[in-house]
Design an enzyme around this catalytic site. Structure first.
Site, PDB file in Angstrom:
ATOM      1  NE  ARG A  40      -4.370  -1.489   1.790  1.00 42.84           N
ATOM      2  CZ  ARG A  40      -5.332  -1.714   2.666  1.00 42.84           C
ATOM      3  NH1 ARG A  40      -5.132  -1.468   3.947  1.00 42.84           N
ATOM      4  NH2 ARG A  40      -6.498  -2.175   2.278  1.00 42.84           N
ATOM      5  CE  LYS A 177     -18.609 -12.660  11.271  1.00 39.44           C
ATOM      6  NZ  LYS A 177     -18.737 -11.400  12.003  1.00 39.44           N
ATOM      7  N   GLY A 330      -6.936  -8.607   1.478  1.00 45.64           N
ATOM      8  CA  GLY A 330      -5.591  -8.815   2.008  1.00 45.64           C
ATOM      9  C   GLY A 330      -5.181 -10.272   2.049  1.00 45.64           C
ATOM     10  N   GLY A 353     -12.536  -4.654   1.244  1.00 46.58           N
ATOM     11  CA  GLY A 353     -13.900  -4.158   1.436  1.00 46.58           C
ATOM     12  C   GLY A 353     -14.278  -3.146   0.366  1.00 46.58           C
TER      13      GLY A 353
HETATM   14  C1  3PG Z   1      -8.659  -1.809   4.976  1.00 44.99           C
HETATM   15  O1  3PG Z   1      -7.595  -2.228   5.390  1.00 44.99           O
HETATM   16  O2  3PG Z   1      -9.599  -2.547   4.657  1.00 44.99           O
HETATM   17  C2  3PG Z   1      -8.800  -0.325   4.777  1.00 44.99           C
HETATM   18  O3  3PG Z   1      -7.638   0.345   5.115  1.00 44.99           O
HETATM   19  C3  3PG Z   1      -9.981   0.181   5.573  1.00 44.99           C
HETATM   20  O4  3PG Z   1      -9.783  -0.085   6.930  1.00 44.99           O
HETATM   21  P1  3PG Z   1     -11.057  -0.297   7.879  1.00 44.99           P
HETATM   22  O5  3PG Z   1     -11.702  -1.585   7.427  1.00 44.99           O
HETATM   23  O6  3PG Z   1     -10.522  -0.368   9.267  1.00 44.99           O
HETATM   24  O7  3PG Z   1     -11.963   0.881   7.659  1.00 44.99           O
END
Ligand code: 3PG
Ligand code: MG
Length: 376
Positions: A40, A177, A330, A353
């Site tokens: 990142r 999930k 990830g 996400g």
């Molecule tokens: C992630 O790692 O998914 C993003 O940086 C967003 O982080 P968060 O899910 O804690 O908002």
């Protein structure tokens, strides 16, 4: 196009200007606080270099972890600042945005503090663009703004999945999930030729089909939703076999318990923790015949070597596919990296996400905000 947002070239001349750069430097940290994967950080460099070469003074900002609105030394930005200094010396970096409750609350006083003294705003935080937080949606209402190169590249690659993907289009979904992925599954069912489901979430589907799932992860309140999706007549491909751990076994401790290959019915007390070899072969076939592949989420608990094979098979199939391949999340990225295959997919998304929410809604709060910027 709905996703058209101002680009770096659409900013007023950045020479001599102060630019607030929102990046997603939320990198995985090891137990000793060092950075496990700097993807990142490296992914933000093209934008930083462009701005610096254009003569801008860049102040970068990001969240790291979930410190819940107060300072927490475990989530201080120091390791990121250090890595950034090695890679792009001309950048200032603010402390973790989430040390202030105003960030997640999208508090306007916090936004004002962020933009004070800044002339321009650039959002390159694709991984956080699904969060309507202060640093994502606040500055574009106040400053001429643009998407950075990473954000633009992510939107282009993911947008290609939504507009005329080459067929067959196969989505491979894993992870724990169903409840997290229900929306995206429904959206994908309208677009793909098949959804292949592995990971913890496959057991809720298997229960919906009437199979016994033992002590496997099942979301009881999602069984009806899974049944509804299965009944909709679309192609949802579920594992035909699983790898399960006996009741006395501990995840992550290969010295414990017994591991068995089972069909779709799992006896009492046993936990399905990976797809089986038959499923891995079937999933591989689906991926090999596809011309567009989206993969998000591991097929099993791949941190435990006993339950790694399913995820490794999918990673290999995606990397070798004759398709436009997009991988998000990830865990999937980590599996590819571990196998040395990260360079073998067309697009490795820096957002898990965010990529799913973009596919679900065709838009993100961070993009919508950029479209409202004064220079848009
Ligand atoms: C992630 O790692 O998914 C993003 O940086 C967003 O982080 P968060 O899910 O804690 O908002
Ligand atoms: Mg996340």
């Amino acid at each position: 196009m709905a996703n058209k947002v101002p680009q770096l070239e659409d900013l007023p001349d950045p020479a001599g200007q102060r630019v607030l750069l929102r990046a997603d430097f939320n990198v995985p940290l090891g137990h000793d606080g060092t950075i496990v994967d700097d993807l990142r950080i490296r992914s933000a460099l093209p934008t930083i270099r462009w701005l610096v070469e254009a003569g801008a003074h860049v102040t970068a900002c990001s969240h790291l972890g979930r410190p819940k609105g107060k300072p927490d030394p475990r989530y201080a930005m120091d390791p990121v600042r250090q890595r950034l200094a090695e890679l792009a010396p001309e950048v200032e970096l603010l402390e973790n945005l989430r040390f202030d409750p105003g960030e997640e609350a999208n508090d306007s006083a916090f936004v004002e503090r962020l933009v004070a003294g800044q002339d321009l705003y650039v959002n390159d935080a694709f991984g956080a663009a699904h969060r309507a937080h202060a640093s994502i949606v606040g500055p574009p209402a106040r400053l001429p703004s643009a998407a950075g190169r990473l954000l633009a590249r992510e939107v282009e690659a993911l947008g290609a999945l939504l507009e005329n993907p080459a067929r067959p289009f196969v989505a491979v979904l894993g992870g724990a999930k169903v409840s997290d992925k229900l929306g995206v599954i429904e959206a994908l069912l309208e677009r793909v030729d098949a959804i292949v489901v592995g990971g913890g979430m496959c057991f809720t589907f298997l229960q919906a089909l009437g199979h016994t799932t033992g002590d496997s992860m099942v979301e009881a309140d999602q069984v009806d939703n899974c049944r509804r999706l299965l009944d909709a007549g679309k192609r949802i491909v579920l594992p035909s076999d699983v790898v399960a751990l006996s009741p006395d076994g501990k995840i992550g401790d290969p010295a414990t318990g017994e591991v068995r290959q089972l069909g779709r019915n799992i006896p009492d007390g046993w936990r399905g923790l990976d797809i089986g070899p038959g499923s891995a072969a079937e999933f591989t076939d689906e991926i090999e015949t596809a011309r567009t592949v989206l993969w998000n989420g591991p097929m099993g608990v791949f941190e435990d070597p006993r339950f790694k094979a399913g995820t490794a098979a999918v990673a290999q199939a995606v990397a070798g596919a004759r398709a436009f391949t997009v991988v998000g999340g990830g865990d999937s990225a980590a599996a590819l990296a571990e196998l040395g295959l990260a360079g073998d997919v067309d697009h490795l998304s820096t957002g898990g996400g965010a990529s799913l929410e973009f596919i679900e809604n065709g838009d993100l709060p961070g993009l919508a905000a950029l479209r409202e910027a004064p220079n848009a």
